[in-house]
Design an enzyme around this catalytic site. Structure first.
Site, PDB file in Angstrom:
ATOM      1  CB  SER A  19      -0.827   0.010   1.294  1.00 62.39           C
ATOM      2  OG  SER A  19      -1.427   1.270   1.515  1.00 62.39           O
ATOM      3  CE1 TYR A  23      -4.245  -1.385   5.495  1.00 57.77           C
ATOM      4  CE2 TYR A  23      -3.300   0.708   4.801  1.00 57.77           C
ATOM      5  CZ  TYR A  23      -3.839  -0.534   4.490  1.00 57.77           C
ATOM      6  OH  TYR A  23      -3.948  -0.919   3.167  1.00 57.77           O
TER       7      TYR A  23
HETATM    8  N1  LIG Z   1      -8.704   0.001  -0.766  1.00 59.52           N
HETATM    9  C1  LIG Z   1      -7.597   0.722  -0.707  1.00 59.52           C
HETATM   10  O1  LIG Z   1      -7.617   1.954  -0.742  1.00 59.52           O
HETATM   11  C2  LIG Z   1      -6.248   0.034  -0.624  1.00 59.52           C
HETATM   12  C3  LIG Z   1      -5.104   0.797  -0.855  1.00 59.52           C
HETATM   13  C4  LIG Z   1      -3.854   0.185  -0.778  1.00 59.52           C
HETATM   14  C5  LIG Z   1      -3.762  -1.164  -0.457  1.00 59.52           C
HETATM   15  N2  LIG Z   1      -4.911  -1.869  -0.219  1.00 59.52           N
HETATM   16  C6  LIG Z   1      -4.756  -3.282   0.134  1.00 59.52           C
HETATM   17  O2  LIG Z   1      -5.406  -4.074  -0.849  1.00 59.52           O
HETATM   18  C7  LIG Z   1      -5.718  -5.345  -0.276  1.00 59.52           C
HETATM   19  C8  LIG Z   1      -7.131  -5.731  -0.672  1.00 59.52           C
HETATM   20  O3  LIG Z   1      -8.051  -4.843  -0.066  1.00 59.52           O
HETATM   21  P1  LIG Z   1      -9.357  -4.274  -0.808  1.00 59.52           P
HETATM   22  O4  LIG Z   1      -9.245  -2.799  -0.755  1.00 59.52           O
HETATM   23  O5  LIG Z   1      -9.564  -4.964  -2.083  1.00 59.52           O
HETATM   24  O6  LIG Z   1     -10.481  -4.673   0.266  1.00 59.52           O
HETATM   25  P2  LIG Z   1     -11.773  -5.619   0.159  1.00 59.52           P
HETATM   26  O7  LIG Z   1     -12.332  -5.656   1.528  1.00 59.52           O
HETATM   27  O8  LIG Z   1     -12.649  -5.186  -0.958  1.00 59.52           O
HETATM   28  O9  LIG Z   1     -11.160  -7.060  -0.174  1.00 59.52           O
HETATM   29  C9  LIG Z   1     -10.476  -7.795   0.821  1.00 59.52           C
HETATM   30  C10 LIG Z   1     -10.854  -9.270   0.729  1.00 59.52           C
HETATM   31  O10 LIG Z   1     -10.113  -9.951   1.744  1.00 59.52           O
HETATM   32  C11 LIG Z   1     -10.981 -10.829   2.456  1.00 59.52           C
HETATM   33  N3  LIG Z   1     -10.492 -10.989   3.819  1.00 59.52           N
HETATM   34  C12 LIG Z   1     -10.318 -10.020   4.753  1.00 59.52           C
HETATM   35  N4  LIG Z   1      -9.867 -10.562   5.885  1.00 59.52           N
HETATM   36  C13 LIG Z   1      -9.738 -11.897   5.673  1.00 59.52           C
HETATM   37  C14 LIG Z   1      -9.309 -12.995   6.475  1.00 59.52           C
HETATM   38  N5  LIG Z   1      -8.952 -12.823   7.756  1.00 59.52           N
HETATM   39  N6  LIG Z   1      -9.277 -14.225   5.914  1.00 59.52           N
HETATM   40  C15 LIG Z   1      -9.677 -14.423   4.632  1.00 59.52           C
HETATM   41  N7  LIG Z   1     -10.107 -13.425   3.827  1.00 59.52           N
HETATM   42  C16 LIG Z   1     -10.134 -12.175   4.345  1.00 59.52           C
HETATM   43  C17 LIG Z   1     -12.337 -10.167   2.405  1.00 59.52           C
HETATM   44  O11 LIG Z   1     -13.405 -11.111   2.600  1.00 59.52           O
HETATM   45  C18 LIG Z   1     -12.335  -9.536   1.012  1.00 59.52           C
HETATM   46  O12 LIG Z   1     -12.848 -10.440   0.041  1.00 59.52           O
HETATM   47  C19 LIG Z   1      -5.454  -5.214   1.222  1.00 59.52           C
HETATM   48  O13 LIG Z   1      -4.218  -5.810   1.531  1.00 59.52           O
HETATM   49  C20 LIG Z   1      -5.394  -3.720   1.429  1.00 59.52           C
HETATM   50  O14 LIG Z   1      -4.615  -3.372   2.547  1.00 59.52           O
HETATM   51  C21 LIG Z   1      -6.137  -1.317  -0.316  1.00 59.52           C
END
Ligand SMILES: NC(=O)c1ccc[n+]([C@@H]2O[C@H](COP(=O)([O-])OP(=O)(O)OC[C@H]3O[C@@H](n4cnc5c(N)ncnc54)[C@H](O)[C@@H]3O)[C@@H](O)[C@H]2O)c1
Length: 275
Positions: free
Chosen positions: A143, A156
């Site tokens: 991230s 985070y």
């Molecule tokens: N959304 C943002 O702005 C952003 C920015 C930078 C990085 N990220 C990173 O991207 C990655 C994906 O996040 P996203 O934004 O797509 O969120 P999201 O919530 O849409 O997707 C995350 C997925 O992970 C699953 N999940 C969460 N905890 C879990 C667990 N303990 N066991 C199994 N599955 C689990 C959820 O069910 C979901 O399907 C993360 O690592 C997040 O930190 C997100």
């Protein structure tokens, strides 16, 4: 072009947001995909959309056995594992140290670190043997918070900095057999949830508000879509394009690192008029 033809790739958190876009793109590029996610509905949806190209494992990334089951499912169904993508994560909704209740510190620290860091380590351990056998790779979602403050709160941000350390150490420990790289996206409008220990598990990620204000804080002026981030994972998974890369992290965030110091985050504002 199918850059991942015949590859078998496992993605954690593949049922939603960024992970889902990555799964869709991997399939488009010819790979077969395993998904480990705690959403049973999300896994079932993927299996019905993509049939024998996807195998879902419902489980929690914090449980070693669930990671093992997901790896075994890929190896049993697709005959091998070429790449393991650690991506499941949660956010802390920008909570600061000042606002964190002292009696919640322990639990919330553990919840964030267990999902965002230990989950990746569990996946790495469970996938070691098949990845060594295929001379494959690991990719971890970092991230902007892995490099800069203010992409989350103190919990985070520290988890994502820890992921940077995990990538570097594993790249060292597993060379020359397994390449280990990371993708560091900026803000994305997804369903990103918070920790249950802070009652943030059902909060709605403020993606639309971020999108509306993006020109004020992202040098490239807008939030990329989840699909626009997916190519970075294809690059790192592709055996042709990724031969020299290990221990690399792609800052894929719209330019936070070149934001500059002034209130306007783009040095090029007005550029076209001047030319
Ligand atoms: N959304 C943002 O702005 C952003 C920015 C930078 C990085 N990220 C990173 O991207 C990655 C994906 O996040 P996203 O934004 O797509 O969120 P999201 O919530 O849409 O997707 C995350 C997925 O992970 C699953 N999940 C969460 N905890 C879990 C667990 N303990 N066991 C199994 N599955 C689990 C959820 O069910 C979901 O399907 C993360 O690592 C997040 O930190 C997100």
């Amino acid at each position: 072009m199918s850059r991942l033809e015949n590859q078998s790739i496992l993605v954690t958190g593949g049922a939603s947001g960024l992970g889902l876009a990555v799964v869709e793109r991997l399939i488009e590029e010819g790979a077969s995909v395993g998904v480990l996610d705690r959403s049973a509905e999300g896994c079932a949806d993927l299996e019905s959309r993509f049939e024998d190209r996807v195998i879902g494992t419902v489980g929690d990334v914090r449980e070693y056995e669930d990671n093992e089951r997901a790896v075994a499912a890929c190896v049993d169904r697709f005959g091998k594992l070429d790449c393991a993508i650690g991506n499941a994560g949660i956010w802390d909704y920008n909570i600061t140290l000042v606002d964190l209740p002292a009696d919640k510190l322990n639990q919330s620290f553990s919840e964030l670190f267990d999902i965002n860091v230990l989950g990746y380590l569990m996946l790495s351990k469970a996938a070691l043997k098949p990845l060594a056998q295929s001379q494959g790779s690991m990719i971890f979602t970092v991230s902007n918070a892995g490099f800069w403050p203010s992409g989350g709160g103190v919990l985070y941000t520290t988890t994502k900095h820890a992921v940077v350390g995990l990538i570097k150490q594993l790249a060292f420990e597993l060379a020359p057999h397994i390449r280990v790289n990371g993708v560091a996206p900026g803000a994305i409008s997804t369903q990103l949830k918070g920790p249950a220990s802070l009652d943030m598990q059902d909060l709605e990620f403020p993606g639309s508000a971020m999108e509306a204000g993006a020109s004020g804080f992202v040098p490239l002026s807008r939030l990329p879509t989840p699909a626009e981030y997916a190519g970075a994972y294809v690059f790192f998974a592709s055996r042709e394009d990724n031969v020299p890369a290990t221990g690399s992290i792609l800052n894929h965030d719209g330019g936070f690192g070149v934001r500059g110091l002034g209130p306007v985050p783009r040095g090029g504002d007005g550029l076209l008029k001047k030319l």
